[in-house]
Scaffold this active site. Structure first.
Site, PDB file in Angstrom:
ATOM      1  N   TYR A  53       0.821  -1.219   0.000  1.00 40.72           N
ATOM      2  CA  TYR A  53       0.000   0.000   0.000  1.00 40.72           C
ATOM      3  C   TYR A  53       0.853   1.266   0.000  1.00 40.72           C
ATOM      4  O   TYR A  53       0.458   2.278  -0.600  1.00 40.72           O
ATOM      5  CB  TYR A  53      -1.031  -0.030   1.146  1.00 40.72           C
ATOM      6  CG  TYR A  53      -2.115  -1.035   0.819  1.00 40.72           C
ATOM      7  CD1 TYR A  53      -3.079  -0.737  -0.130  1.00 40.72           C
ATOM      8  CD2 TYR A  53      -2.124  -2.301   1.393  1.00 40.72           C
ATOM      9  CE1 TYR A  53      -4.043  -1.674  -0.490  1.00 40.72           C
ATOM     10  CE2 TYR A  53      -3.082  -3.240   1.044  1.00 40.72           C
ATOM     11  CZ  TYR A  53      -4.039  -2.918   0.101  1.00 40.72           C
ATOM     12  OH  TYR A  53      -4.986  -3.843  -0.275  1.00 40.72           O
ATOM     13  N   ARG A  56       1.559   1.801  -3.606  1.00 40.98           N
ATOM     14  CA  ARG A  56       0.383   2.350  -4.308  1.00 40.98           C
ATOM     15  C   ARG A  56       0.251   3.848  -4.020  1.00 40.98           C
ATOM     16  O   ARG A  56      -0.028   4.647  -4.885  1.00 40.98           O
ATOM     17  CB  ARG A  56      -0.920   1.663  -3.849  1.00 40.98           C
ATOM     18  CG  ARG A  56      -0.929   0.144  -3.883  1.00 40.98           C
ATOM     19  CD  ARG A  56      -1.316  -0.381  -5.257  1.00 40.98           C
ATOM     20  NE  ARG A  56      -0.244  -0.306  -6.231  1.00 40.98           N
ATOM     21  CZ  ARG A  56       0.855  -1.094  -6.241  1.00 40.98           C
ATOM     22  NH1 ARG A  56       1.047  -2.021  -5.340  1.00 40.98           N
ATOM     23  NH2 ARG A  56       1.765  -0.951  -7.165  1.00 40.98           N
ATOM     24  N   GLN A  86     -15.046   2.016  -6.723  1.00 40.57           N
ATOM     25  CA  GLN A  86     -14.297   0.938  -6.078  1.00 40.57           C
ATOM     26  C   GLN A  86     -12.841   1.342  -5.931  1.00 40.57           C
ATOM     27  O   GLN A  86     -12.057   0.632  -5.311  1.00 40.57           O
ATOM     28  CB  GLN A  86     -14.378  -0.338  -6.935  1.00 40.57           C
ATOM     29  CG  GLN A  86     -15.776  -0.875  -7.093  1.00 40.57           C
ATOM     30  CD  GLN A  86     -15.831  -1.922  -8.193  1.00 40.57           C
ATOM     31  OE1 GLN A  86     -15.611  -3.104  -7.967  1.00 40.57           O
ATOM     32  NE2 GLN A  86     -16.129  -1.493  -9.409  1.00 40.57           N
ATOM     33  N   ASN A  87     -12.492   2.478  -6.524  1.00 34.01           N
ATOM     34  CA  ASN A  87     -11.090   2.893  -6.508  1.00 34.01           C
ATOM     35  C   ASN A  87     -10.719   3.519  -5.171  1.00 34.01           C
ATOM     36  O   ASN A  87     -11.519   4.210  -4.547  1.00 34.01           O
ATOM     37  CB  ASN A  87     -10.832   3.897  -7.640  1.00 34.01           C
ATOM     38  CG  ASN A  87     -11.058   3.263  -8.997  1.00 34.01           C
ATOM     39  OD1 ASN A  87     -11.124   2.037  -9.094  1.00 34.01           O
ATOM     40  ND2 ASN A  87     -11.209   4.067 -10.021  1.00 34.01           N
ATOM     41  N   VAL A  88      -9.468   3.277  -4.794  1.00 35.74           N
ATOM     42  CA  VAL A  88      -8.993   3.825  -3.530  1.00 35.74           C
ATOM     43  C   VAL A  88      -8.157   5.087  -3.753  1.00 35.74           C
ATOM     44  O   VAL A  88      -7.680   5.695  -2.803  1.00 35.74           O
ATOM     45  CB  VAL A  88      -8.222   2.749  -2.712  1.00 35.74           C
ATOM     46  CG1 VAL A  88      -9.170   1.624  -2.316  1.00 35.74           C
ATOM     47  CG2 VAL A  88      -7.031   2.197  -3.487  1.00 35.74           C
ATOM     48  N   HIS A 104     -14.405   0.764  -1.364  1.00 35.05           N
ATOM     49  CA  HIS A 104     -13.302  -0.106  -0.934  1.00 35.05           C
ATOM     50  C   HIS A 104     -12.225   0.641  -0.155  1.00 35.05           C
ATOM     51  O   HIS A 104     -11.097   0.178  -0.066  1.00 35.05           O
ATOM     52  CB  HIS A 104     -12.691  -0.826  -2.147  1.00 35.05           C
ATOM     53  CG  HIS A 104     -13.642  -1.792  -2.796  1.00 35.05           C
ATOM     54  ND1 HIS A 104     -13.440  -2.344  -4.042  1.00 35.05           N
ATOM     55  CD2 HIS A 104     -14.809  -2.312  -2.340  1.00 35.05           C
ATOM     56  CE1 HIS A 104     -14.449  -3.154  -4.334  1.00 35.05           C
ATOM     57  NE2 HIS A 104     -15.300  -3.139  -3.327  1.00 35.05           N
ATOM     58  N   THR A 171     -14.816  -1.257 -14.876  1.00 38.90           N
ATOM     59  CA  THR A 171     -14.759  -2.327 -13.876  1.00 38.90           C
ATOM     60  C   THR A 171     -15.137  -3.645 -14.530  1.00 38.90           C
ATOM     61  O   THR A 171     -16.064  -3.708 -15.343  1.00 38.90           O
ATOM     62  CB  THR A 171     -15.659  -2.052 -12.651  1.00 38.90           C
ATOM     63  OG1 THR A 171     -15.728  -3.241 -11.848  1.00 38.90           O
ATOM     64  CG2 THR A 171     -17.061  -1.623 -13.027  1.00 38.90           C
TER      65      THR A 171
HETATM   66  N1  APR Z   1     -10.793   2.840 -19.563  1.00 39.07           N
HETATM   67  C1  APR Z   1     -11.882   2.133 -19.173  1.00 39.07           C
HETATM   68  N2  APR Z   1     -11.831   0.840 -18.797  1.00 39.07           N
HETATM   69  C2  APR Z   1     -10.628   0.237 -18.821  1.00 39.07           C
HETATM   70  C3  APR Z   1      -9.454   0.900 -19.218  1.00 39.07           C
HETATM   71  C4  APR Z   1      -9.561   2.270 -19.608  1.00 39.07           C
HETATM   72  N3  APR Z   1      -8.507   2.995 -19.994  1.00 39.07           N
HETATM   73  N4  APR Z   1      -8.422   0.013 -19.132  1.00 39.07           N
HETATM   74  C5  APR Z   1      -8.927  -1.136 -18.665  1.00 39.07           C
HETATM   75  N5  APR Z   1     -10.262  -1.014 -18.477  1.00 39.07           N
HETATM   76  C6  APR Z   1     -11.231  -1.989 -17.954  1.00 39.07           C
HETATM   77  C7  APR Z   1     -10.891  -3.451 -18.166  1.00 39.07           C
HETATM   78  O1  APR Z   1     -11.339  -3.879 -19.460  1.00 39.07           O
HETATM   79  C8  APR Z   1     -11.641  -4.131 -17.012  1.00 39.07           C
HETATM   80  O2  APR Z   1     -12.970  -4.434 -17.385  1.00 39.07           O
HETATM   81  O3  APR Z   1     -11.252  -1.828 -16.546  1.00 39.07           O
HETATM   82  C9  APR Z   1     -11.644  -3.044 -15.927  1.00 39.07           C
HETATM   83  C10 APR Z   1     -10.707  -3.310 -14.783  1.00 39.07           C
HETATM   84  O4  APR Z   1     -11.139  -4.426 -14.061  1.00 39.07           O
HETATM   85  P1  APR Z   1     -10.383  -4.903 -12.741  1.00 39.07           P
HETATM   86  O5  APR Z   1      -8.916  -4.867 -12.958  1.00 39.07           O
HETATM   87  O6  APR Z   1     -11.002  -6.180 -12.313  1.00 39.07           O
HETATM   88  O7  APR Z   1     -10.709  -3.730 -11.675  1.00 39.07           O
HETATM   89  P2  APR Z   1     -12.014  -3.515 -10.805  1.00 39.07           P
HETATM   90  O8  APR Z   1     -13.219  -4.045 -11.487  1.00 39.07           O
HETATM   91  O9  APR Z   1     -12.011  -2.093 -10.387  1.00 39.07           O
HETATM   92  O10 APR Z   1     -11.708  -4.417  -9.541  1.00 39.07           O
HETATM   93  C11 APR Z   1     -12.620  -4.443  -8.470  1.00 39.07           C
HETATM   94  O11 APR Z   1     -11.138  -5.766  -7.193  1.00 39.07           O
HETATM   95  O12 APR Z   1      -9.042  -6.316  -6.449  1.00 39.07           O
HETATM   96  C12 APR Z   1     -10.154  -5.627  -6.176  1.00 39.07           C
HETATM   97  O13 APR Z   1     -10.459  -4.060  -4.536  1.00 39.07           O
HETATM   98  C13 APR Z   1     -10.012  -4.178  -5.861  1.00 39.07           C
HETATM   99  O14 APR Z   1     -11.602  -2.400  -6.197  1.00 39.07           O
HETATM  100  C14 APR Z   1     -10.953  -3.494  -6.811  1.00 39.07           C
HETATM  101  C15 APR Z   1     -11.923  -4.602  -7.175  1.00 39.07           C
END
Ligand code: APR
Length: 227
Positions: A53, A56, A86-88, A104, A171
Site C-alpha cells: 500500500y 500504491r 471501487q477505486n482507492v 473499498h 470495472t
Molecule cells: N478505460 C476504461 N476501462 C478500462 C481501461 C480504460 N482505460 N483500461 C482497462 N479497463 C477496464 C478493463 O477492461 C476491465 O474491465 O477496466 C476493468 C478493470 O477491471 P479490474 O482490474 O477487475 O478492476 P475492478 O473491477 O475495479 O476491480 C474491483 O477488485 O481487487 C479488487 O479491490 C479491488 O476495487 C478493486 C476490485
C-alpha cells in the site's frame, strides 16, 4: 436535475497511469491477492502488506486525473452526479467531483486496527509499522480487504436505487457486492457501460460504449444530449 449515478473501477484511472487488477499486466498478476489484500495477510506479514500500500500511495503522488475524471466532474453542470467508486485513489475528488463514495476505502487514509471509527488522513505516502492510533494500536491502511464487510454498501444501494441514469466505467464486475449495484436500479433506468472490454452484464436497457474512459465519456456526453 436528473440524477446520474456512476460506478467506477480501476479502468477509470488507467489513463492516469495506475494499473488495473485483472487485465494483462494488472496488479494481481504480480501479487497474490491473498498475500496483500486480506486481514489474514496483515496478521501474517504486515511488512509485505504495508509495503504494497505504501507503493500504491507513492505512485498516486505522481498521477493526475485524466480526461474521463474531468468530464465526469463537468457533468455536474447539468446533472446531479453521484460517484460510487471501487477505486482507492483520490482522482475523482482531484478532478472536482463533489459527491464521491468510496466502497473499498481510501489510500490516503489510515485507521486504527482496534477501532474502525478512528480514521485519519495520512501525511505523505508512507505508513510505518510502529505508527499507532491514540488507543495505542498499529495503524492500518483504510482499505476494505477481501473477506471484510463493505460498510458503504447500504448507502451505495440507496443511491443506485434512485438513479435516473446509471453509468458503469472501467470495472470487470468481478467483485461483489459492488458488481451487483447495477441491479438496484429502477426497471426504466438506462444503463451505460464504458469499457474497452465488455464486462459480463446481461440485463435490459444497457448501452455498451467500447472505449477507454476518456473517449467513452466524450461519447456518453453526446448520448446524454439526445436522451
Ligand atoms: N478505460 C476504461 N476501462 C478500462 C481501461 C480504460 N482505460 N483500461 C482497462 N479497463 C477496464 C478493463 O477492461 C476491465 O474491465 O477496466 C476493468 C478493470 O477491471 P479490474 O482490474 O477487475 O478492476 P475492478 O473491477 O475495479 O476491480 C474491483 O477488485 O481487487 C479488487 O479491490 C479491488 O476495487 C478493486 C476490485
Amino acid at each position: 436535475m436528473k440524477k446520474i449515478v456512476v460506478l467506477s473501477g480501476a479502468g477509470m484511472s488507467q489513463e492516469s497511469g495506475l494499473r488495473t487488477f485483472r487485465d494483462m499486466g494488472g496488479l494481481w498478476e504480480e501479487y497474490d491477492v491473498m498475500d496483500v489484500a486480506t486481514p489474514e495477510a496483515w496478521q501474517r506479514n504486515p511488512e509485505l502488506v504495508n509495503r504494497f500500500y505504501n507503493d500504491r500511495r507513492r505512485q498516486l503522488v505522481d498521477c493526475e486525473p485524466n480526461q474521463g475524471h474531468r468530464l465526469l466532474a463537468d457533468l455536474e453542470n447539468d446533472f446531479d452526479v453521484h460517484i460510487i467508486t471501487q477505486n482507492v485513489d483520490d482522482l475523482h475528488e482531484r478532478a472536482g467531483s463533489s459527491k464521491v463514495l468510496h466502497l473499498h476505502g481510501e489510500l490516503k487514509k489510515v485507521r486504527s486496527s482496534v477501532d474502525p471509527e478512528l480514521i485519519f488522513d495520512l501525511d505523505g505516502w508512507e505508513l510505518k509499522l510502529g505508527d499507532t492510533c491514540p488507543k495505542g494500536s498499529q495503524l492500518r491502511p483504510h482499505i476494505v480487504w477481501f473477506g471484510e464487510a463493505v460498510p458503504a454498501m447500504d448507502e451505495a444501494a440507496e443511491i443506485a436505487s434512485t438513479a435516473d441514469i446509471f453509468v458503469v466505467i472501467g470495472t470487470s464486475l468481478n467483485v461483489y457486492p459492488a458488481a451487483g449495484l447495477v441491479h438496484y436500479t429502477a426497471s426504466n433506468c438506462p444503463v451505460f457501460v464504458i469499457d474497452p472490454e465488455r464486462p459480463p452484464l446481461s440485463m435490459r436497457g444497457v448501452t455498451f460504449i467500447e472505449e477507454k474512459a476518456g473517449a467513452g465519456m466524450l461519447r456518453l456526453k453526446e448520448l446524454l444530449g439526445s436522451l
